[in-house]
Design a protein around this motif. Structure first.
Motif, short mmCIF file in Angstrom:
data_model
loop_
_atom_site.label_atom_id
_atom_site.label_comp_id
_atom_site.label_asym_id
_atom_site.label_seq_id
_atom_site.Cartn_x
_atom_site.Cartn_y
_atom_site.Cartn_z
N VAL A 96 -0.59 12.32 -3.58
CA VAL A 96 0.37 12.99 -2.83
C VAL A 96 1.69 12.08 -2.72
O VAL A 96 1.42 11.10 -2.32
CB VAL A 96 -0.35 13.10 -1.40
CG1 VAL A 96 0.51 13.99 -0.47
CG2 VAL A 96 -1.85 13.86 -1.50
N SER A 97 2.74 12.86 -3.04
CA SER A 97 4.07 12.15 -2.90
C SER A 97 4.36 11.58 -1.57
O SER A 97 3.82 12.01 -0.62
CB SER A 97 5.25 13.28 -3.15
OG SER A 97 5.41 13.91 -2.48
N GLN A 98 5.10 10.59 -1.55
CA GLN A 98 5.62 10.05 -0.06
C GLN A 98 6.30 11.19 0.63
O GLN A 98 6.02 11.01 1.94
CB GLN A 98 6.50 8.66 -0.36
CG GLN A 98 6.73 7.81 0.78
CD GLN A 98 5.66 6.81 0.75
OE1 GLN A 98 4.73 6.67 -0.05
NE2 GLN A 98 6.11 5.97 1.66
N ASP A 99 7.18 11.83 0.08
CA ASP A 99 7.71 12.84 0.87
C ASP A 99 6.62 13.88 1.52
O ASP A 99 6.92 14.26 2.71
CB ASP A 99 8.65 13.66 -0.08
CG ASP A 99 9.97 12.76 -0.39
OD1 ASP A 99 10.27 11.90 0.27
OD2 ASP A 99 10.37 12.93 -1.82
N THR A 100 5.77 14.23 0.91
CA THR A 100 4.70 14.90 1.54
C THR A 100 4.26 14.37 2.54
O THR A 100 3.76 15.24 3.73
CB THR A 100 3.75 15.47 0.18
OG1 THR A 100 4.48 16.27 -0.60
CG2 THR A 100 2.78 16.76 0.86
N ASN A 131 0.74 -1.05 0.02
CA ASN A 131 0.13 0.07 -0.09
C ASN A 131 0.88 1.47 -0.07
O ASN A 131 1.82 1.54 1.02
CB ASN A 131 -1.05 -0.05 1.10
CG ASN A 131 -1.85 1.06 1.38
OD1 ASN A 131 -2.11 1.98 0.27
ND2 ASN A 131 -2.65 1.25 2.20
N LYS A 132 0.65 1.91 -1.09
CA LYS A 132 1.34 3.39 -1.00
C LYS A 132 0.46 4.63 -0.63
O LYS A 132 0.71 5.76 -0.66
CB LYS A 132 1.97 3.74 -2.51
CG LYS A 132 3.07 2.81 -2.80
CD LYS A 132 3.53 2.98 -3.90
CE LYS A 132 3.06 3.64 -5.10
NZ LYS A 132 3.87 3.86 -6.20
N GLY A 133 -0.73 4.27 -0.40
CA GLY A 133 -1.92 5.18 0.17
C GLY A 133 -2.11 6.24 -1.22
O GLY A 133 -2.28 5.78 -2.18
N THR A 134 -2.00 7.48 -0.73
CA THR A 134 -2.32 8.40 -1.78
C THR A 134 -1.23 8.70 -2.65
O THR A 134 -1.10 9.69 -3.53
CB THR A 134 -2.92 9.91 -1.15
OG1 THR A 134 -1.77 10.37 -0.12
CG2 THR A 134 -4.14 9.68 -0.51
N ALA A 135 -0.16 7.99 -2.60
CA ALA A 135 1.11 8.05 -3.41
C ALA A 135 0.82 7.22 -4.75
O ALA A 135 1.84 7.58 -5.67
CB ALA A 135 2.26 7.52 -2.60
N PHE A 136 0.03 6.35 -5.08
CA PHE A 136 -0.26 6.04 -5.86
C PHE A 136 -0.39 6.67 -7.10
O PHE A 136 -1.51 7.68 -6.84
CB PHE A 136 -1.38 4.92 -6.12
CG PHE A 136 -1.21 3.54 -5.09
CD1 PHE A 136 -0.53 2.41 -5.82
CD2 PHE A 136 -1.91 3.41 -4.05
CE1 PHE A 136 -0.28 1.55 -5.18
CE2 PHE A 136 -1.65 2.05 -3.46
CZ PHE A 136 -0.60 1.25 -3.98
#
Length: 176
Positions: free
Chosen positions: A84-88, A60-65
């Motif tokens: 939304v990027s992983q860094d954010t 799962n990457k959540g909203t980073a997909f």
């Protein structure tokens, strides 16, 4: 317990620094069998789609997909529309974690992230290791063990009891 996911098999890293005037050191030595299990779990989760994929913490990457990943993996409509990027996400979660007054609340929050999105958890921890080390390791884990009934959020491993599993440890371990 300290989880570190971005260190390659066979390597050993020593992290040290100062926290509250005390020297903090951690020797991180990954275990090959755990990494093999993680890679086989990730391979199994590659076939999952939609809601099942979102329930798999290792995939799962959540909203980073990305939009393309959402379309190909059947995630359209299951996530907010904005990527939304992983860094954010890391920055947002760190800001939120810093609002907690006690370490146990931070620990529970981080374990919730670990249970949903392992990549995000590891990125949060690795980018803020000196700040979060006392949360995911000593002394907070000791307090979490003492207050286990209040902290338990689902199975993330095995629990072996001398009384309950005496004479059947091997059989119980095979359940994993």
């Amino acid at each position: 317990m300290l989880f570190v996911g971005s260190i390659k098999a066979g390597s050993v890293n020593c992290l040290s620094g100062l926290r509250g005037g005390r020297r903090v050191e951690a020797l991180i030595k990954p275990i090959r069998s755990c990494q093999y299990r993680r890679s086989s779990m990730t391979m199994m989760s590659m076939n999952k789609r939609g809601h099942e994929l979102l329930k798999e913490p290792s995939a799962n990457k959540g909203t980073a997909f990305t939009e393309g990943e959402r379309a190909s993996k059947g995630l359209d409509g299951l996530l907010p529309p904005r990527v939304v990027s992983q860094d954010t996400q890391v920055q947002r979660h760190i800001e939120y974690i810093r609002h907690f007054d006690n370490m146990l609340d931070k620990y529970v929050y981080l374990m919730g992230i670990l249970g949903r999105n392992e990549k995000l958890f590891f990125q949060i921890v690795m980018s803020n290791l000196m700040e979060l080390m006392p949360v995911i390791y000593t002394p907070t884990v000791g307090e979490a063990c003492q207050k286990f009934g209040k902290v338990f959020g689902g199975a993330r491993g095995m629990w072996l009891s001398i009384k309950q599993h005496k004479g059947k440890i091997r059989e119980t371990l095979q359940n994993w």
